[in-house]
Structures are given as structure tokens and as C-alpha cells.
Design an enzyme around this catalytic site. Structure first.
Site, PDB file in Angstrom:
ATOM      1  N   CYS A 127       0.815  -1.229   0.000  1.00 23.00           N
ATOM      2  CA  CYS A 127       0.000   0.000   0.000  1.00 23.00           C
ATOM      3  C   CYS A 127       0.844   1.273   0.000  1.00 23.00           C
ATOM      4  O   CYS A 127       0.300   2.369  -0.157  1.00 23.00           O
ATOM      5  CB  CYS A 127      -0.954  -0.003   1.185  1.00 23.00           C
ATOM      6  SG  CYS A 127      -1.943  -1.493   1.251  1.00 23.00           S
ATOM      7  N   HIS A 251      -2.696   6.920   2.913  1.00 25.42           N
ATOM      8  CA  HIS A 251      -3.224   5.624   2.484  1.00 25.42           C
ATOM      9  C   HIS A 251      -4.554   5.398   3.204  1.00 25.42           C
ATOM     10  O   HIS A 251      -4.690   5.661   4.390  1.00 25.42           O
ATOM     11  CB  HIS A 251      -2.232   4.512   2.825  1.00 25.42           C
ATOM     12  CG  HIS A 251      -2.803   3.147   2.615  1.00 25.42           C
ATOM     13  ND1 HIS A 251      -3.498   2.813   1.481  1.00 25.42           N
ATOM     14  CD2 HIS A 251      -2.812   2.033   3.399  1.00 25.42           C
ATOM     15  CE1 HIS A 251      -3.907   1.558   1.569  1.00 25.42           C
ATOM     16  NE2 HIS A 251      -3.509   1.069   2.728  1.00 25.42           N
ATOM     17  N   ASN A 281     -10.279  -0.187   1.397  1.00 18.42           N
ATOM     18  CA  ASN A 281      -8.825  -0.151   1.223  1.00 18.42           C
ATOM     19  C   ASN A 281      -8.471  -0.756  -0.134  1.00 18.42           C
ATOM     20  O   ASN A 281      -8.592  -1.962  -0.328  1.00 18.42           O
ATOM     21  CB  ASN A 281      -8.166  -0.937   2.365  1.00 18.42           C
ATOM     22  CG  ASN A 281      -6.648  -0.975   2.247  1.00 18.42           C
ATOM     23  OD1 ASN A 281      -6.081  -0.610   1.222  1.00 18.42           O
ATOM     24  ND2 ASN A 281      -5.987  -1.421   3.295  1.00 18.42           N
TER      25      ASN A 281
END
Ligand code: ACO
Length: 326
Positions: A127, A251, A281
Site C-alpha cells: 500500500c 493511504h 482499502n
């Protein structure tokens, strides 16, 4: 991060050569059509809309498509905003943890579908990957490349166990893309910090053919610490503070992580770019998705300082301080 987070990290500020000049001229996103709400999970797992919304900030997410398909869609939108033709692109960097195939790189399919020329490769830093990709692409302008597509695309639903309530409600699919152009007239990346602590591999991983395994609480704790330390190192190296930041683009894993980090950096909530409520996510895609939505909403003005920061499996972390504009 075992000893001191950042021990293996580089700081893009003091003592390091500046990155070549660059400007972001285009941005675009892609989300699959299928929307899965918290109520959909509530109907078939031992969970609730209230638990998911309170513990994560996520209300719905998108599932479907392929990594290359979503990447192409986001890239086409970014090229259109930039007014750049695909054949003018001489560098394509695709950040992904969910490639379409083991071989070749997913960027091959994206390159062919778009009709780009020049170099293309995949990059996997989980990520944190999009920030790694952006810093890599700008650095490669030094080597003579001039127009880059930097894409973050992931289809995490393919490697998530939809029967496991602790991960199923978190991960999702999407893509975001930026067009970067080389220019001597604008310093885009004012500072950066890219790092990794491989000893933390066991807290979040996915073996071939299996589903992601995660120690959620430990990832949460490490993520806050890594992101704060990485962002602080960039602010300090560039002589800036939280007060100078117009937009924080973190993020998008958990709203509680984002709020904890923002608070420690002295950033009020209104300055965070948040999309996870409707995207979940999306790993590599999350930062470009959040940046693009902010740009579309005209939240960015020439000269604004934008702080991007991500963390992910590895455990990786990456921060870049950008100056928006030309
Ligand atoms: N619905 C209801 N209850 C749940 C759910 C759910 N979906 N998931 C877990 N629970 C339960 C647990 O089983 C536990 O129950 P117990 O107390 O009876 O054992 C209880 O809720 C509390 O669980 P915790 O894990 O302590 O909950 P927490 O508040 O830590 O939230 C979460 C869990 C959301 C996973 C959080 O820890 C988190 O966000 N961690 C970071 C995850 C992350 O960022 N991952 C991405 C990394 S980036 C990348 O590389 C992909």
C-alpha cells in the site's frame, strides 16, 4: 521499525540531491461497477454496519474487474485531463500487489492496451507502492524520460477471504493514475522518505494461491507509528510543519489510523483527503484515488503543499511532500 523506524529509510530532504523538476498534468480514477455495502456483509457475516463504520470508517466498496482493466480506465482519464496522447508516454510505472499474471508484468497489458511507447514495469511495495512509484518515475526524468504514467491499481477482493469478517470488510478494488511531465520550471517533489522493515513481514502477507493473513491490531499500531515518523522526517528535512500542509493524502486503510496520524502531525481533519468511506482499502490505488478526487473537487491550488503518506505489507512506508501546480 524494530529498533527505530526509519533506520532503513532514506530521507529525501537534507543531504540528498533534489529530484528533477516535474509537474502533475493529469489524474484519473476507476472503480468497478459492483458496489458492496456494509449491509451486504451484515446480511451474510457476523458483523454489522455500525461495527464496520465505527471501527474503520468504511461504508461501501467496489468489487470486480481486473488490475490491468482498472489501470487502463484510470490512465485514459488521466491522459484526457493532461491532454497527452498515450503514444507520447515514454515511461509507465504500475504499482500493484495483485498482478493479473505472474508473468509478464501487468504493465505490459496496460502498455499495449493504451498504445504507450517506451519503458514500463510493475512495482510492488504494497500500500506504500504508489508513493514509491511516483518518486521512482520523477527520479527517472534524470535519465531522460519526459512523460510518465504512474498508476496504482489493485484487485484485493481476489485475495481476500470473503468468509473472514476481519478482512472481508476492509479490502476492495480500484485504480488511480497520474500523468507526470518533466519540466525544469517546477519542483514537484520537495522531499521524500521510502522505507521498509522486512522483519514485520509476518503481520501481513499473502502466499501464492491463498488469502491475505493479517494481525489487524499490530498492523494498526505499526501503521500509525511508521506513517507519523516517515511524515515527520520529511517535514523536518524540508523545513516545513503541519501548518504548511494544504492537503494530507494518506493511504486509505482505516479512518482511525488517518485521524491518529493527522492529529500527531498537527493537521485538522478538514485537510485530510478521505475516500475510504466509499472505496474501502484499495492498496496501491488508494492515494491516487484520494488525490484525484480532491483535484476534481478543486481542493488544490497552485503552490499548495501536498503530503502523501502510505504504509503497507512488508512492512513498507513512504512519504512524499509535493508542491501542486506548474
Ligand atoms: N465485525 C464485527 N466484529 C469484528 C469484525 C467485524 N467485521 N472484525 C473483527 N471483529 C471482532 C474481533 O473478532 C474481536 O472480537 P473479540 O474481542 O471477541 O476477539 C473484536 O472485533 C475486536 O477486534 P480487534 O481486532 O481488536 O478490532 P480493532 O478495533 O483493532 O479493529 C481492524 C480491527 C479494523 C482490522 C483494525 O485493527 C485495523 O484497521 N487494522 C489495520 C488494518 C490495515 O490497515 N490493514 C491494511 C494494511 S495495508 C496493506 O498492505 C494491504
Amino acid at each position: 521499525m524494530t529498533a527505530k523506524q526509519g533506520a532503513g529509510a532514506c530521507s529525501g530532504g537534507a543531504g540528498r540531491p533534489r529530484l528533477p523538476g516535474a509537474t502533475i498534468t493529469g489524474w484519473g480514477t476507476a472503480l468497478p461497477d459492483t458496489v458492496v455495502t456494509n449491509a451486504d456483509f451484515e446480511a451474510r457475516l457476523d458483523t454489522s454496519d455500525a461495527w464496520i463504520a465505527e471501527r474503520t470508517g468504511i461504508r461501501e466498496r467496489h468489487f470486480g474487474g481486473t488490475t490491468s482493466g482498472l489501470a487502463v480506465e484510470a490512465a485514459r482519464r488521466a491522459l484526457k485531463v493532461a491532454g497527452v496522447e498515450a503514444e507520447e508516454i515514454d515511461l509507465l510505472v504500475l504499482s500493484t500487489t495483485t498482478p493479473d499474471k505472474t508473468v509478464p508484468a501487468t504493465s505490459s497489458a496496460v502498455h499495449a492496451e493504451l498504445g504507450c511507447r517506451g519503458a514500463a514495469f510493475d512495482l510492488n511495495a504494497a500500500c506504500a507502492g504508489f508513493v514509491y512509484a511516483l518518486v521512482t518515475a520523477v527520479s527517472m526524468f534524470q535519465a531522460g524520460f519526459s512523460k510518465a504514467l504512474v498508476i496504482g491499481a489493485d484487485t484485493l477482493s481476489r485475495i481476500t477471504d470473503m468468509e473472514d469478517r476481519s478482512t472481508a470488510v476492509l479490502f476492495a478494488d480500484g485504480a488511480g493514475a497520474l500523468v507526470l511531465e518533466s519540466t525544469p520550471d517546477h519542483e514537484l517533489v520537495l522531499g521524500h522518505d521510502l522505507g521498509l522493515d522486512g522483519s514485520l513481514l509476518p503481520i501481513l502477507y499473502c502466499d501464492h494461491g491463498e488469502y491475505m493473513k493479517m494481525e489487524g491490531k499490530e498492523v494498526f499500531r505499526r501503521a500509525v507509528r511508521a506513517t507519523v515518523e516517515s511524515a515527520e522526517s520529511v517535514l523536518s528535512a524540508t523545513g516545513t510543519t503541519g501548518d504548511d500542509i494544504a492537503l494530507f493524502v494518506p493511504h486509505q486503510a482505516n479512518k482511525r489510523i488517518i485521524d491518529a496520524v493527522a492529529q500527531r502531525l498537527g493537521l485538522d481533519e478538514s485537510r485530510s483527503a478521505i475516500v475510504l468511506d466509499h472505496t474501502g482499502n484499495t492498496s496501491s490505488a488508494s492515494i491516487p484515488l484520494a488525490l484525484s478526487e480532491a483535484a476534481d473537487a478543486e481542493r488544490l491550488n497552485d503552490g499548495d503543499l501536498v503530503l502523501m503518506s502510505g504504509f503497507g505489507a512488508g512492512m513498507t512506508w513512504a512519504t512524499a511532500l509535493l508542491r501542486w501546480g506548474r
